[in-house]
Design an enzyme around this catalytic site. Structure first.
Site, PDB file in Angstrom:
ATOM      1  N   SER A 134       0.874  -1.181   0.000  1.00  5.24           N
ATOM      2  CA  SER A 134       0.000   0.000   0.000  1.00  5.24           C
ATOM      3  C   SER A 134       0.910   1.229   0.000  1.00  5.24           C
ATOM      4  O   SER A 134       2.086   1.128   0.369  1.00  5.24           O
ATOM      5  CB  SER A 134      -0.838  -0.013   1.281  1.00  5.24           C
ATOM      6  OG  SER A 134      -1.459   1.234   1.494  1.00  5.24           O
ATOM      7  N   TYR A 147      -1.953  -1.389  10.799  1.00  4.29           N
ATOM      8  CA  TYR A 147      -2.093  -1.621   9.346  1.00  4.29           C
ATOM      9  C   TYR A 147      -0.890  -1.043   8.590  1.00  4.29           C
ATOM     10  O   TYR A 147      -0.289  -1.718   7.749  1.00  4.29           O
ATOM     11  CB  TYR A 147      -3.393  -1.000   8.838  1.00  4.29           C
ATOM     12  CG  TYR A 147      -3.545  -1.144   7.339  1.00  4.29           C
ATOM     13  CD1 TYR A 147      -3.810  -2.390   6.782  1.00  4.29           C
ATOM     14  CD2 TYR A 147      -3.393  -0.053   6.486  1.00  4.29           C
ATOM     15  CE1 TYR A 147      -3.927  -2.540   5.408  1.00  4.29           C
ATOM     16  CE2 TYR A 147      -3.515  -0.196   5.116  1.00  4.29           C
ATOM     17  CZ  TYR A 147      -3.784  -1.439   4.575  1.00  4.29           C
ATOM     18  OH  TYR A 147      -3.885  -1.595   3.217  1.00  4.29           O
TER      19      TYR A 147
HETATM   20  N1  LIG Z   1      -8.734  -0.559  -0.928  1.00  4.63           N
HETATM   21  C1  LIG Z   1      -7.703   0.219  -0.588  1.00  4.63           C
HETATM   22  O1  LIG Z   1      -7.855   1.442  -0.391  1.00  4.63           O
HETATM   23  C2  LIG Z   1      -6.320  -0.381  -0.509  1.00  4.63           C
HETATM   24  C3  LIG Z   1      -5.219   0.481  -0.583  1.00  4.63           C
HETATM   25  C4  LIG Z   1      -3.947  -0.046  -0.501  1.00  4.63           C
HETATM   26  C5  LIG Z   1      -3.768  -1.406  -0.339  1.00  4.63           C
HETATM   27  N2  LIG Z   1      -4.845  -2.229  -0.253  1.00  4.63           N
HETATM   28  C6  LIG Z   1      -4.604  -3.665  -0.050  1.00  4.63           C
HETATM   29  O2  LIG Z   1      -5.177  -4.385  -1.129  1.00  4.63           O
HETATM   30  C7  LIG Z   1      -5.464  -5.710  -0.699  1.00  4.63           C
HETATM   31  C8  LIG Z   1      -6.878  -6.063  -1.126  1.00  4.63           C
HETATM   32  O3  LIG Z   1      -7.785  -5.223  -0.422  1.00  4.63           O
HETATM   33  P1  LIG Z   1      -9.135  -4.685  -1.085  1.00  4.63           P
HETATM   34  O4  LIG Z   1      -9.061  -3.219  -1.112  1.00  4.63           O
HETATM   35  O5  LIG Z   1      -9.453  -5.409  -2.330  1.00  4.63           O
HETATM   36  O6  LIG Z   1     -10.165  -5.048   0.108  1.00  4.63           O
HETATM   37  P2  LIG Z   1     -11.385  -6.062   0.147  1.00  4.63           P
HETATM   38  O7  LIG Z   1     -12.322  -5.772  -0.971  1.00  4.63           O
HETATM   39  O8  LIG Z   1     -11.884  -5.989   1.561  1.00  4.63           O
HETATM   40  O9  LIG Z   1     -10.717  -7.485  -0.115  1.00  4.63           O
HETATM   41  C9  LIG Z   1      -9.906  -8.123   0.832  1.00  4.63           C
HETATM   42  C10 LIG Z   1      -9.705  -9.568   0.421  1.00  4.63           C
HETATM   43  O10 LIG Z   1      -8.903 -10.210   1.439  1.00  4.63           O
HETATM   44  C11 LIG Z   1      -9.576 -11.385   1.854  1.00  4.63           C
HETATM   45  N3  LIG Z   1      -9.329 -11.690   3.267  1.00  4.63           N
HETATM   46  C12 LIG Z   1      -9.522 -10.867   4.331  1.00  4.63           C
HETATM   47  N4  LIG Z   1      -9.303 -11.544   5.464  1.00  4.63           N
HETATM   48  C13 LIG Z   1      -8.958 -12.804   5.115  1.00  4.63           C
HETATM   49  C14 LIG Z   1      -8.645 -13.985   5.833  1.00  4.63           C
HETATM   50  N5  LIG Z   1      -8.675 -14.022   7.171  1.00  4.63           N
HETATM   51  N6  LIG Z   1      -8.335 -15.115   5.146  1.00  4.63           N
HETATM   52  C15 LIG Z   1      -8.340 -15.120   3.807  1.00  4.63           C
HETATM   53  N7  LIG Z   1      -8.646 -14.046   3.047  1.00  4.63           N
HETATM   54  C16 LIG Z   1      -8.965 -12.910   3.711  1.00  4.63           C
HETATM   55  C17 LIG Z   1     -11.058 -11.096   1.637  1.00  4.63           C
HETATM   56  O11 LIG Z   1     -11.782 -12.297   1.422  1.00  4.63           O
HETATM   57  P3  LIG Z   1     -12.796 -12.986   2.446  1.00  4.63           P
HETATM   58  O12 LIG Z   1     -13.432 -11.908   3.264  1.00  4.63           O
HETATM   59  O13 LIG Z   1     -13.718 -13.722   1.538  1.00  4.63           O
HETATM   60  O14 LIG Z   1     -11.933 -13.907   3.250  1.00  4.63           O
HETATM   61  C18 LIG Z   1     -11.025 -10.308   0.330  1.00  4.63           C
HETATM   62  O15 LIG Z   1     -11.017 -11.175  -0.769  1.00  4.63           O
HETATM   63  C19 LIG Z   1      -5.243  -5.732   0.827  1.00  4.63           C
HETATM   64  O16 LIG Z   1      -3.997  -6.330   1.099  1.00  4.63           O
HETATM   65  C20 LIG Z   1      -5.233  -4.259   1.191  1.00  4.63           C
HETATM   66  O17 LIG Z   1      -4.470  -4.011   2.349  1.00  4.63           O
HETATM   67  C21 LIG Z   1      -6.120  -1.750  -0.338  1.00  4.63           C
END
Ligand SMILES: NC(=O)c1ccc[n+]([C@@H]2O[C@H](COP(=O)([O-])OP(=O)(O)OC[C@H]3O[C@@H](n4cnc5c(N)ncnc54)[C@H](OP(=O)(O)O)[C@@H]3O)[C@@H](O)[C@H]2O)c1
Length: 255
Positions: A134, A147
Site C-alpha cells: 500500500s 495496518y
Molecule cells: N482498498 C484500498 O484502499 C487499498 C489500498 C492499498 C492497499 N490495499 C490492499 O489491497 C489488498 C486487497 O484489499 P481490497 O481493497 O481489495 O479489500 P477487500 O475488498 O476488503 O478485499 C480483501 C480480500 O482479502 C480477503 N481476506 C480478508 N481476510 C482474510 C482472511 N482471514 N483469510 C483469507 N482471506 C482474507 C477477503 O476475502 P474474504 O473476506 O472472503 O476472506 C477479500 O477477498 C489488501 O492487502 C489491502 O491491504 C487496499
C-alpha cells in the site's frame, strides 16, 4: 494463485490474469463469491479456475493452502499475496484479536506463502510473486498504526526477496495502491474517506491491471496513479519527525 480473490482488488487481479489466459487458483474465506468468479472466468475465457476456501488468519492456513493446491494439479507459477485488511482507530481501541489477526493475514501468512511457493518455483526454474502492500507502507500511520506497519513490512520483505531471488529466476513485485474503492474501507471502519472522492484515484480494475502488468514485466515497486506517486515522493522529502503528525491529521479527517 490469487489470495483475497473473493472481491476488491484481488477479484480484479484474477480477471486481469484470466484475460491473459492464466489458469487460476482462487482463495479467500467467502466460498460463494470465489465459486461465482471461477464460473465467470471459465465461461468468459475458457481457463481452468479452481477454488480453495481458506482462512489465512488461522496460523495453519498457509500450509493447508499449499497442500490443497497440490491437489488441483495447477503448479503455482505466479503467487499473488493480496489478502489483507485494515482497522481504523487508535491502538488501544477495538479488540486485540483483530489486530493480531491483521498481523497474521497481512504479515505472517504472506511470509509463509512466499516461502512455501518460492521454494517450489525455484525447483521449477523460476516464477513470479506479486505482493500487495500500500502507499501506507512508506510512512508510519497513527490512527491506523498496525495496518501501516504491516504494509511497511510487506514492502521491506518484498524488496529484500527481490534481490535474493534474482538468481533463482523469481521476480518479486510490490504493488502499492493508494485509497481504492473496495470493501476495504467498510471492513476497516473508515467511513467515507474524503481521500477517495477528492483525489483522482484509480479504481480497483485499473489498480489490478497496473499490478499485473508490473508483475509480468518483472518490475520492483509499482505505485498506481500519478497522485499516489507524487505523495510517495513527497514523503521522501518530508522530515521523519513531522511525518507521523501529518499522517495523523489526515487519518482523523477520514471519518
Ligand atoms: N482498498 C484500498 O484502499 C487499498 C489500498 C492499498 C492497499 N490495499 C490492499 O489491497 C489488498 C486487497 O484489499 P481490497 O481493497 O481489495 O479489500 P477487500 O475488498 O476488503 O478485499 C480483501 C480480500 O482479502 C480477503 N481476506 C480478508 N481476510 C482474510 C482472511 N482471514 N483469510 C483469507 N482471506 C482474507 C477477503 O476475502 P474474504 O473476506 O472472503 O476472506 C477479500 O477477498 C489488501 O492487502 C489491502 O491491504 C487496499
Amino acid at each position: 494463485m490469487v489470495t483475497g480473490a473473493s472481491g476488491g482488488i484481488g477479484a480484479e487481479i484474477a480477471r486481469e490474469l484470466s484475460d491473459r489466459g492464466w489458469n487460476l487458483i482462487l482463495t479467500a474465506r467467502s466460498e460463494g463469491a470465489l465459486q461465482a468468479l471461477a464460473r465467470e472466468l471459465r465461461a468468459r475465457d475458457g481457463i481452468l479456475a479452481q477454488v480453495v476456501p481458506m482462512d489465512l488468519a488461522d496460523p495453519s492456513g498457509p500450509e493447508a493452502l499449499e497442500e490443497a493446491t497440490e491437489g488441483t494439479g495447477l503448479p503455482v507459477d505466479l503467487l499473488v499475496n493480496n489478502a489483507g485488511f485494515g482497522e481504523f482507530g487508535s491502538f488501544l481501541e477495538g479488540e486485540l484479536d483483530r489486530k493480531m489477526g491483521m498481523v497474521q493475514v497481512n504479515v505472517a501468512a504472506l511470509t509463509e506463502l512466499s516461502w512455501r511457493f518460492a521454494a517450489a518455483m525455484a525447483g521449477r526454474g523460476g516464477g513470479r510473486i506479486l505482493n500487495v502492500a500500500s502507499t501506507a507502507a512508506f510512512q508510519p500511520g497513527p490512527g491506523m498504526a498496525v495496518y501501516y506497519a504491516t504494509k511497511a513490512y510487506v514492502l521491506s520483505l518484498s524488496e529484500g526477496l527481490r534481490v535474493e531471488f534474482r538468481d533463482a529466476g523469481i521476480s518479486v513485485t510490490t504493488l502499492c495502491p493508494g485509497p481504492t474503492a473496495t470493501g476495504f474501507q467498510e471492513e476497516a471502519g473508515m467511513g467515507n474517506s474524503g481521500l477517495l472522492t477528492l483525489l483522482p484515484a484509480p479504481g480497483a480494475r485499473e489498480v489490478a491491471r497496473f499490478g499485473v502488468e508490473a508483475a509480468l514485466k518483472g518490475k520492483g515497486v509499482a505505485i498506481p496513479g500519478w497522485v499516489n506517486r507524487l505523495l510517495v515522493l513527497g514523503v521522501r522529502f518530508t522530515p521523519r519527525r513531522i511525518l507521523p503528525d501529518l499522517v495523523y491529521r489526515i487519518q482523523r479527517s477520514r471519518v
